[in-house]
Scaffold this motif. Structure first.
Motif, PDB file in Angstrom:
ATOM      1  N   THR A 195       0.853  -1.176   0.000  1.00 33.12           N
ATOM      2  CA  THR A 195       0.000   0.000   0.000  1.00 33.12           C
ATOM      3  C   THR A 195       0.894   1.233   0.000  1.00 33.12           C
ATOM      4  N   LEU A 196       0.665   2.090  -0.968  1.00 32.13           N
ATOM      5  CA  LEU A 196       1.348   3.381  -1.049  1.00 32.13           C
ATOM      6  C   LEU A 196       0.330   4.492  -0.861  1.00 32.13           C
ATOM      7  N   ARG A 197      -0.724   4.170  -0.139  1.00 27.90           N
ATOM      8  CA  ARG A 197      -1.817   5.121   0.071  1.00 27.90           C
ATOM      9  C   ARG A 197      -1.300   6.366   0.763  1.00 27.90           C
ATOM     10  N   GLY A 198      -1.493   7.518   0.118  1.00 28.42           N
ATOM     11  CA  GLY A 198      -1.061   8.777   0.699  1.00 28.42           C
ATOM     12  C   GLY A 198       0.445   8.954   0.767  1.00 28.42           C
ATOM     13  N   ALA A 199       1.220   8.066   0.138  1.00 32.75           N
ATOM     14  CA  ALA A 199       2.686   8.171   0.198  1.00 32.75           C
ATOM     15  C   ALA A 199       3.179   9.349  -0.632  1.00 32.75           C
ATOM     16  N   LEU A 200       4.284   9.933  -0.195  1.00 35.45           N
ATOM     17  CA  LEU A 200       4.911  11.044  -0.911  1.00 35.45           C
ATOM     18  C   LEU A 200       5.999  10.464  -1.810  1.00 35.45           C
ATOM     19  N   LEU A 201       5.737  10.458  -3.111  1.00 37.42           N
ATOM     20  CA  LEU A 201       6.649   9.854  -4.084  1.00 37.42           C
ATOM     21  C   LEU A 201       7.159  10.893  -5.080  1.00 37.42           C
ATOM     22  N   MET A 202       7.102  12.170  -4.712  1.00 38.15           N
ATOM     23  CA  MET A 202       7.542  13.215  -5.635  1.00 38.15           C
ATOM     24  C   MET A 202       9.002  13.006  -6.026  1.00 38.15           C
ATOM     25  N   GLY A 203       9.238  12.909  -7.338  1.00 36.49           N
ATOM     26  CA  GLY A 203      10.587  12.760  -7.833  1.00 36.49           C
ATOM     27  C   GLY A 203      11.210  11.394  -7.588  1.00 36.49           C
ATOM     28  N   ALA A 204      10.449  10.427  -7.081  1.00 38.29           N
ATOM     29  CA  ALA A 204      10.997   9.093  -6.821  1.00 38.29           C
ATOM     30  C   ALA A 204      11.291   8.372  -8.131  1.00 38.29           C
ATOM     31  N   ASP A 205      12.276   7.488  -8.100  1.00 42.81           N
ATOM     32  CA  ASP A 205      12.669   6.723  -9.279  1.00 42.81           C
ATOM     33  C   ASP A 205      12.068   5.323  -9.172  1.00 42.81           C
ATOM     34  N   LEU A 206      11.082   5.050 -10.005  1.00 46.23           N
ATOM     35  CA  LEU A 206      10.416   3.751 -10.030  1.00 46.23           C
ATOM     36  C   LEU A 206      10.582   3.088 -11.387  1.00 46.23           C
ATOM     37  N   ARG A 207      11.595   3.457 -12.122  1.00 46.21           N
ATOM     38  CA  ARG A 207      11.797   2.912 -13.460  1.00 46.21           C
ATOM     39  C   ARG A 207      11.913   1.385 -13.430  1.00 46.21           C
ATOM     40  N   GLY A 208      11.095   0.747 -14.262  1.00 46.05           N
ATOM     41  CA  GLY A 208      11.184  -0.691 -14.405  1.00 46.05           C
ATOM     42  C   GLY A 208      10.596  -1.503 -13.275  1.00 46.05           C
ATOM     43  N   VAL A 209      10.041  -0.850 -12.259  1.00 47.92           N
ATOM     44  CA  VAL A 209       9.468  -1.569 -11.119  1.00 47.92           C
ATOM     45  C   VAL A 209       8.041  -1.986 -11.446  1.00 47.92           C
ATOM     46  N   ASP A 210       7.711  -3.239 -11.202  1.00 49.05           N
ATOM     47  CA  ASP A 210       6.331  -3.708 -11.361  1.00 49.05           C
ATOM     48  C   ASP A 210       5.662  -3.642  -9.994  1.00 49.05           C
ATOM     49  N   LEU A 211       4.696  -2.741  -9.851  1.00 49.30           N
ATOM     50  CA  LEU A 211       4.048  -2.549  -8.557  1.00 49.30           C
ATOM     51  C   LEU A 211       2.954  -3.566  -8.288  1.00 49.30           C
ATOM     52  N   GLY A 212       2.666  -4.428  -9.261  1.00 47.40           N
ATOM     53  CA  GLY A 212       1.683  -5.477  -9.033  1.00 47.40           C
ATOM     54  C   GLY A 212       0.353  -4.933  -8.551  1.00 47.40           C
ATOM     55  N   ARG A 213      -0.211  -5.566  -7.526  1.00 50.15           N
ATOM     56  CA  ARG A 213      -1.492  -5.150  -6.958  1.00 50.15           C
ATOM     57  C   ARG A 213      -1.265  -4.153  -5.835  1.00 50.15           C
ATOM     58  N   ALA A 214      -0.637  -3.026  -6.149  1.00 46.95           N
ATOM     59  CA  ALA A 214      -0.377  -1.996  -5.145  1.00 46.95           C
ATOM     60  C   ALA A 214      -1.548  -1.029  -5.058  1.00 46.95           C
ATOM     61  N   ASP A 215      -1.791  -0.533  -3.853  1.00 50.46           N
ATOM     62  CA  ASP A 215      -2.832   0.464  -3.594  1.00 50.46           C
ATOM     63  C   ASP A 215      -2.188   1.841  -3.704  1.00 50.46           C
ATOM     64  N   LEU A 216      -2.638   2.643  -4.684  1.00 51.58           N
ATOM     65  CA  LEU A 216      -2.039   3.966  -4.908  1.00 51.58           C
ATOM     66  C   LEU A 216      -3.009   5.099  -4.580  1.00 51.58           C
ATOM     67  N   LEU A 217      -4.003   4.833  -3.763  1.00 52.92           N
ATOM     68  CA  LEU A 217      -4.990   5.863  -3.450  1.00 52.92           C
ATOM     69  C   LEU A 217      -4.303   7.062  -2.779  1.00 52.92           C
ATOM     70  N   GLY A 218      -4.396   8.215  -3.418  1.00 57.45           N
ATOM     71  CA  GLY A 218      -3.863   9.438  -2.836  1.00 57.45           C
ATOM     72  C   GLY A 218      -2.357   9.558  -2.861  1.00 57.45           C
ATOM     73  N   ALA A 219      -1.641   8.628  -3.492  1.00 50.54           N
ATOM     74  CA  ALA A 219      -0.178   8.745  -3.563  1.00 50.54           C
ATOM     75  C   ALA A 219       0.205   9.949  -4.413  1.00 50.54           C
ATOM     76  N   ASP A 220       1.173  10.714  -3.949  1.00 51.39           N
ATOM     77  CA  ASP A 220       1.620  11.910  -4.664  1.00 51.39           C
ATOM     78  C   ASP A 220       2.757  11.520  -5.603  1.00 51.39           C
ATOM     79  N   LEU A 221       2.443  11.474  -6.895  1.00 48.88           N
ATOM     80  CA  LEU A 221       3.408  11.015  -7.904  1.00 48.88           C
ATOM     81  C   LEU A 221       4.004  12.161  -8.713  1.00 48.88           C
ATOM     82  N   ARG A 222       3.884  13.377  -8.231  1.00 48.48           N
ATOM     83  CA  ARG A 222       4.400  14.503  -9.003  1.00 48.48           C
ATOM     84  C   ARG A 222       5.902  14.342  -9.283  1.00 48.48           C
ATOM     85  N   GLY A 223       6.238  14.336 -10.568  1.00 51.29           N
ATOM     86  CA  GLY A 223       7.632  14.240 -10.961  1.00 51.29           C
ATOM     87  C   GLY A 223       8.240  12.864 -10.792  1.00 51.29           C
ATOM     88  N   ALA A 224       7.470  11.871 -10.334  1.00 51.60           N
ATOM     89  CA  ALA A 224       8.019  10.520 -10.192  1.00 51.60           C
ATOM     90  C   ALA A 224       8.380   9.963 -11.572  1.00 51.60           C
TER      91      ALA A 224
END
Length: 265
Positions: A195-224
């Motif tokens: 669960t990445l619910r509400g997580a702050l992921l601004m500018g995070a590097d997730l290249r090539g990562v398979d998140l599978g059945r991840a919960d992204l409700l409200g995750a901040d992906l700005r610039g990720a």
């Protein structure tokens, strides 16, 4: 429930460019008070013609990524009052837009296709969706959006656990700003189904990562950096989240989430 949860800007009077307040930041190139037209909005003469953004094709270059990422979830075209028709109509339009956008966003989450849900929980979700849809069809003045959001949020939390499993690792509300989350195989596996619910992921590097059945409700992906990221099976992902991130043609998305045009080039 047959409400259209996809914005149709041609049937709206530019409410998202008028109702919210903008603060000068990395997302908006200027300050704008609430309930005041953005200076880039071509305000049409009342008569049901469009009021389009004058720099729509240049928003990113002109410093307005927040506008690119915004989504009303189809609420704008359902507001019948027109803010251009005088103070009374404007008040009704702004109030209706605020309530409807909140309800439509909840409906987006409640309409997530999750066939693995147990029948009893699936029925709860369907009942909640029907209730929120009814609220969106009734007079809006008495709707307490915050209370409804709290109830829906608790239900969606149970849905998340049911889909991911109660023992799944969690990163809810984690501060992951700017972090390289690719790591080794173990690190990538830890993100699959989390669960990445509400997580702050601004500018995070997730290249090539398979998140599978991840919960992204409200995750901040700005610039990720989502280039090559596997998002096809995640849930509670929205258009504004992906529009605020960086992706490419190899990024996979759930079928109902539109691929940003910039990702295809």
């Amino acid at each position: 429930m047959d409400l259209d949860l996809v914005a149709d800007c041609g049937r709206c009077s530019g409410l998202c460019c008028v109702a919210p307040a903008f603060a000068r930041s990395a997302d908006f190139a200027l300050d704008k008070p609430a309930e005041t037209p953005c200076p880039n909005l071509r305000v049409a003469v009342p008569g049901r013609s469009d009021a389009p953004c004058g720099i729509h094709g240049e928003l990113l270059d002109r410093g307005f990524p927040g506008c690119v990422a915004f989504d009303c979830f189809g609420a704008g075209q359902r507001v019948t009052a027109d803010w251009r028709d005088g103070p009374g109509a404007a008040r009704a339009a702004f109030d209706s837009f605020a309530v409807l956008r909140g309800l439509h966003e909840m409906l987006w989450y409640l309409s997530e296709p999750l066939p693995e849900l147990a029948p009893a929980l699936g029925e709860e979700v369907a009942a909640a969706a029907a209730r929120v849809a009814r609220l969106a069809e009734e007079p809006l003045a008495g709707v307490d959006v915050d209370t409804v959001r709290g109830e829906v949020g608790a239900l969606l939390g149970r849905v998340s656990e049911a889909v991911r499993g109660p023992a799944a690792r969690g990163h809810a509300r984690a501060d992951l700003v700017g972090q390289d989350l690719r790591g080794g195989r173990a690190a990538r596996r830890a993100l699959t189904g989390t669960t990445l619910r509400g997580a702050l992921l601004m500018g995070a590097d997730l290249r090539g990562v398979d998140l599978g059945r991840a919960d992204l409700l409200g995750a901040d992906l700005r610039g990720a950096d989502l280039r090559g990221t596997g998002l096809a099976r995640v849930f509670f992902l929205t258009g504004p989240q992906v529009s605020a991130a960086r992706g490419d043609a190899t990024t996979t998305l759930p079928a109902r989430v539109r691929r940003p045009a910039a990702w295809s080039s």
